[in-house]
Structure formats: C-alpha cells, structure tokens
Design a protein around this motif. Sequence first.
Motif: not given
Length: 281
Positions: A190-215
């Motif tokens: 079992l896995t999630g539906p999509q392969a995402l880079t670690r940068s993309e994973q941070v960007a998705i969390i950032s979008e959910a929060l509505g603010r930039e996350i420094p990386l």
Amino acid sequence: MTILVTGATGAVGRHLVATLLARGAAVRALTRKPDDANLPAGVEVVAGDLADATTLGSQVFDGVDRAFVFPAEGVEAFVTAAIAHGVHRFTVLSSLAAAKEFQRDHGSASQLHHSAVEAVVTGRTDAWTILRPGTFANNLLSWAWQIRSGAPIRAPYLASAQTPIHEYDVAEAAAETLLSDDHLGEVIPLTGPQALTRSEQVAIISEALGREIPLVEITPEEFRTETAQFIPEPVMKMLLDYWHDTLTVPDVPRPATVVTGRPGRTLAKWAADHRADFEAA
C-alpha cells in the motif's frame, strides 16, 4: 462476530475502529490505558498489553474471531494467547520494507522488525492478511515543530520522491480485510497515489497552511550530526538509504484502491486533515 483491534489509540487504529463501527461491526479495542483511550461510543475498550501474556485473558478474547495486529514489540505473546482463545483470523499491519524489494531493505530496522511480526502470525495460522504500507504521510509530522515555530526545515535529498500514504487509507484497507474473506492469504503493498519529491511535500503542507515554509537542503552528514541525538543509528541509516535511493528511482504508487475500491487520499488531503498539527497554539 467481534473484531479485536490492537493499537486502537494510534493513528491507524482510531480510524479503523471508527470505520468498523460505521459499517456495523462489533468492535473491541485493546489498550494499556482504557481510561485515556477516548474512543468512539459503541466500542468496547479492554485493558491489556500485547507483550504481557498475564493481561491477555478471556476478557480480551471472548467472542472474538478475528483481530487486527499492530506491530508492537513482543506481539508474539498476543498472537499466542489469541489463537489459544479461538481467534482464527488476523490482519497484520506490516511494512513494505518486509518485501525486501530493494537492497536497502535487507537487514534494515523496519525489515527486521516487521518480518519478525509477520512470521509470528504466518507461522501459527493460515488465516491471515498482511498489509505492507510504504512511508506514512504521518512521518512528515517530524517537521511540525519547525513549521509551528517558523524555523526552516533542514533536510537532505530534497529531490528524492516518495509516495506517502494517508493513515486513513491504511485503516480502511484493514477494515475491508477484516469484514470479508476476500483477501485471505494475501500480502498487500500500500502506498499513496502519487510520488512526490520532498520539496513538493513541503510545498503541499505550505499550501494547506496558506504560508511559506522555509526549506534548506543540507548534506546527509549535516542531517546525521543535527539529529543523531533523536534518531537511533539503525533508523538513521534506513532513512538516509531510502532518501538516497529514491533520488534516482522514485517510489512507485500502489494505492489502497486495490482493497478499498476508492481512490487513495492525496497528500494535500492529508495536509488539510492535519493542519492543526502544524499551526502554532
């Protein structure tokens, strides 16, 4: 038919209990601290420790014919007691590392532990289903304190790509295997539906929060130095090997759809569900 859920207060276990109840099953939850369980009305909560046979008597198993096995240390005591009390069906929560599909998995901390848990069940009964999730999206909660405080996430291998799975998809796959006989004898990745880079994973969390996350990308050596006091060396090696390998060979999606019949939840959905975990109090 009563279904016994171990690890019932964990991320997978809580949603498994809720899913089984919603589908009309009788559910008994095993926990070491029943008074703190805070589980839904309708579930029978009993005290017990998976590794302590003296706590695993008839009060745990009477009327139970199938069980969800959380991969805790010492789970052999639980499985032995369950079979002695007539439990004949098991769904085991394992790990994709136990498949040993990649050289990095052989002898890794996760492979050794989960292979041993699988063997405890498959060596005692033929009536089992094994679920092998890959990396959990919940692992990203390790970044929560940086995100809450505004500190930068410092991480290696930002271009490596994984397929993080929502714990709800694992729970609902487990429910399907416990409510029917359709997956007996199956070992299910079992896995999630999509392969995402670690940068993309941070960007998705950032979008959910509505603010930039420094990386900030750091070297594996810097990561080891900065986190060694928190991460045991076998786990450190496992993580760095995994992220290194998925730079060139991204995880292949194997979503829970094969069991649930529904599309796997995206990481964006997971981030929305866990928004409160990343927000300052």
